[in-house]
Design an enzyme around this catalytic site. Structure first.
Site, PDB file in Angstrom:
ATOM      1  N   ASP A  62      -8.487  -2.808  -0.195  1.00 16.11           N
ATOM      2  CA  ASP A  62      -8.452  -3.921   0.757  1.00 16.11           C
ATOM      3  C   ASP A  62      -9.757  -4.101   1.518  1.00 16.11           C
ATOM      4  O   ASP A  62      -9.975  -5.146   2.129  1.00 16.11           O
ATOM      5  CB  ASP A  62      -7.338  -3.710   1.785  1.00 16.11           C
ATOM      6  CG  ASP A  62      -5.945  -3.869   1.196  1.00 16.11           C
ATOM      7  OD1 ASP A  62      -5.841  -4.423   0.087  1.00 16.11           O
ATOM      8  OD2 ASP A  62      -4.973  -3.444   1.838  1.00 16.11           O
ATOM      9  N   ARG A 104      -2.957  -6.161   2.911  1.00 11.68           N
ATOM     10  CA  ARG A 104      -1.902  -5.949   3.901  1.00 11.68           C
ATOM     11  C   ARG A 104      -2.255  -6.595   5.235  1.00 11.68           C
ATOM     12  O   ARG A 104      -1.485  -7.364   5.801  1.00 11.68           O
ATOM     13  CB  ARG A 104      -1.674  -4.446   4.094  1.00 11.68           C
ATOM     14  CG  ARG A 104      -0.816  -4.090   5.300  1.00 11.68           C
ATOM     15  CD  ARG A 104      -0.641  -2.586   5.414  1.00 11.68           C
ATOM     16  NE  ARG A 104       0.224  -2.084   4.372  1.00 11.68           N
ATOM     17  CZ  ARG A 104       1.559  -2.059   4.457  1.00 11.68           C
ATOM     18  NH1 ARG A 104       2.162  -2.515   5.549  1.00 11.68           N
ATOM     19  NH2 ARG A 104       2.287  -1.592   3.489  1.00 11.68           N
ATOM     20  N   HIS A 119      -0.065  -4.005  -8.743  1.00  9.41           N
ATOM     21  CA  HIS A 119      -0.805  -2.768  -8.979  1.00  9.41           C
ATOM     22  C   HIS A 119      -1.861  -2.883 -10.071  1.00  9.41           C
ATOM     23  O   HIS A 119      -2.693  -1.978 -10.209  1.00  9.41           O
ATOM     24  CB  HIS A 119       0.172  -1.640  -9.322  1.00  9.41           C
ATOM     25  CG  HIS A 119       1.016  -1.225  -8.155  1.00  9.41           C
ATOM     26  ND1 HIS A 119       2.132  -1.931  -7.774  1.00  9.41           N
ATOM     27  CD2 HIS A 119       0.884  -0.214  -7.272  1.00  9.41           C
ATOM     28  CE1 HIS A 119       2.668  -1.354  -6.710  1.00  9.41           C
ATOM     29  NE2 HIS A 119       1.933  -0.315  -6.383  1.00  9.41           N
ATOM     30  N   ILE A 120      -1.855  -3.966 -10.824  1.00  7.96           N
ATOM     31  CA  ILE A 120      -2.905  -4.141 -11.829  1.00  7.96           C
ATOM     32  C   ILE A 120      -4.277  -4.170 -11.175  1.00  7.96           C
ATOM     33  O   ILE A 120      -5.281  -3.795 -11.773  1.00  7.96           O
ATOM     34  CB  ILE A 120      -2.660  -5.435 -12.655  1.00  7.96           C
ATOM     35  CG1 ILE A 120      -3.551  -5.442 -13.897  1.00  7.96           C
ATOM     36  CG2 ILE A 120      -2.903  -6.690 -11.817  1.00  7.96           C
ATOM     37  CD1 ILE A 120      -3.241  -6.579 -14.850  1.00  7.96           C
TER      38      ILE A 120
END
Length: 341
Positions: A127, A171, A271-272
């Site tokens: 992130d 997030r 998740h890739i």
């Protein structure tokens, strides 16, 4: 005495390059011995280790994931925390730890350091949300993976005349959405830092459609509409008590279709974005972080995290690293929004 290494929290491309950088410099320059704790803090709490010699890290910098395994185990959950960690380290002959992880991992490392355990941190998060470093490894690779996926979504969207919604990780911050969205030519980019109305999203989508384009909307998992109080979550909490986010794209797609009459499909990359081969940039940055972490251990810089400042590797205190998030500035979003619609 040995130096312990752990990778904790979500995996990301470049973790193995950090491990390789630590072990190579640590053994060749400082003649130190290393062990790896399996599955992050779980390995520290349970005393589960594996040897890390030069032969164990050969050729791993190009591999995704982590040879040590990882988990979201909280070392303070259901255990004596500090006492358990200290006793296991003493029993195993481990003098200090290098903790590779993001916000949750480094928060736990700070608590342990405050209790007298010798720890150096390495920032890890796709992130790119840690404010005390200019970049974290894994971000560059995740952005490229997301961009490649969006390029593919655009061709199928163009073929069917559909609006495509691509949900990416993020997030609390929207760096992956911003960079991949700009690179892929998105017609709208929705990030956690910018609450946006459904009316505004529809305006951007309609504008692109009216110009004969198949709209592409990129949304970070932590994005909230101006009518929402919290980010969309249907998956409960993780070990650190944080909501597991995801699904905002699926929430937006039917709304966009209902309000525009334009067939709309949503794809969650998930998740890739964290898997596969790390980019050249991430391999180099991760390797430099690993070597700098060994230097920090040798110079007893406990409670500090290695950091990128410009092009130089430095280090900062855990409390500075955890003080605030590296959010997308308003100026960067305003710059990108010129391209919307």
């Amino acid at each position: 005495m040995k130096i312990g290494i752990l990778t904790s929290g979500g995996d990301c491309p470049g973790l193995n390059a950090v491990i390789r950088g630590i072990v190579l410099k640590g053994t060749q320059v400082y003649d130190k011995e290393f062990v790896g704790f399996r599955d992050g803090w779980r390995g520290v709490v349970e005393g589960d280790i594996m040897p890390l010699e030069r032969k164990d890290i050969q050729g791993i910098s190009k591999q995704g994931g982590t040879i040590l395994g990882t988990s979201r185990t909280n070392p303070f959950e259901g255990t004596n925390g500090v006492d358990t960690v200290r006793e296991n380290m003493k029993r195993l002959g481990v003098d200090s730890l290098i903790a590779i992880g993001g916000e949750g991992t480094l928060a736990a490392a700070k608590r342990l350091t405050d209790a007298g355990i010798k720890i150096v941190g390495v920032p890890k998060t796709v992130d790119n949300d840690l404010s005390a470093t200019d970049y974290t490894f894994g971000f560059d690779t995740a952005t490229q993976i997301a961009t490649d996926a969006m390029d593919r979504l655009r061709t199928t969207g163009d073929s069917h005349g559909r609006c495509m919604v691509a949900e990416v990780m993020g997030r609390h911050v929207g760096w992956i959405a911003l960079h991949s969205g700009m690179a892929a030519g998105a017609h709208a980019i929705l990030i956690p830092e910018q609450k946006t109305s459904m009316e505004q999203i529809v305006e951007w989508v309609t504008s692109a459609r009216d110009r004969g384009r198949a709209p592409l909307v990129v949304v970070a998992e932590g994005f909230t509409l101006d009518t929402m109080d919290d980010a969309h979550s249907e998956r409960g909490l993780d070990a650190f008590g944080r909501p597991r986010l995801g699904g905002i794209g699926d929430l937006l797609a039917p709304e966009i279709e209902a309000l525009t009459g334009l067939e709309t499909r949503s794809t969650t990359l998930g998740h890739i974005q964290r898997g596969g081969t790390p980019s050249a940039y991430d391999r180099v940055l991760a390797t430099r972080y690993g070597m700098a972490a060994v230097d920090a251990v040798i110079h007893a810089r406990w409670g500090r995290m290695v950091s990128l400042s410009g092009t130089e590797i430095t280090n900062v205190a855990f409390e500075d690293a955890l003080g605030k998030l590296n959010t997308v500035p308003q100026s960067r979003y305003d710059e990108a929004s010129i391209l919307f619609g």
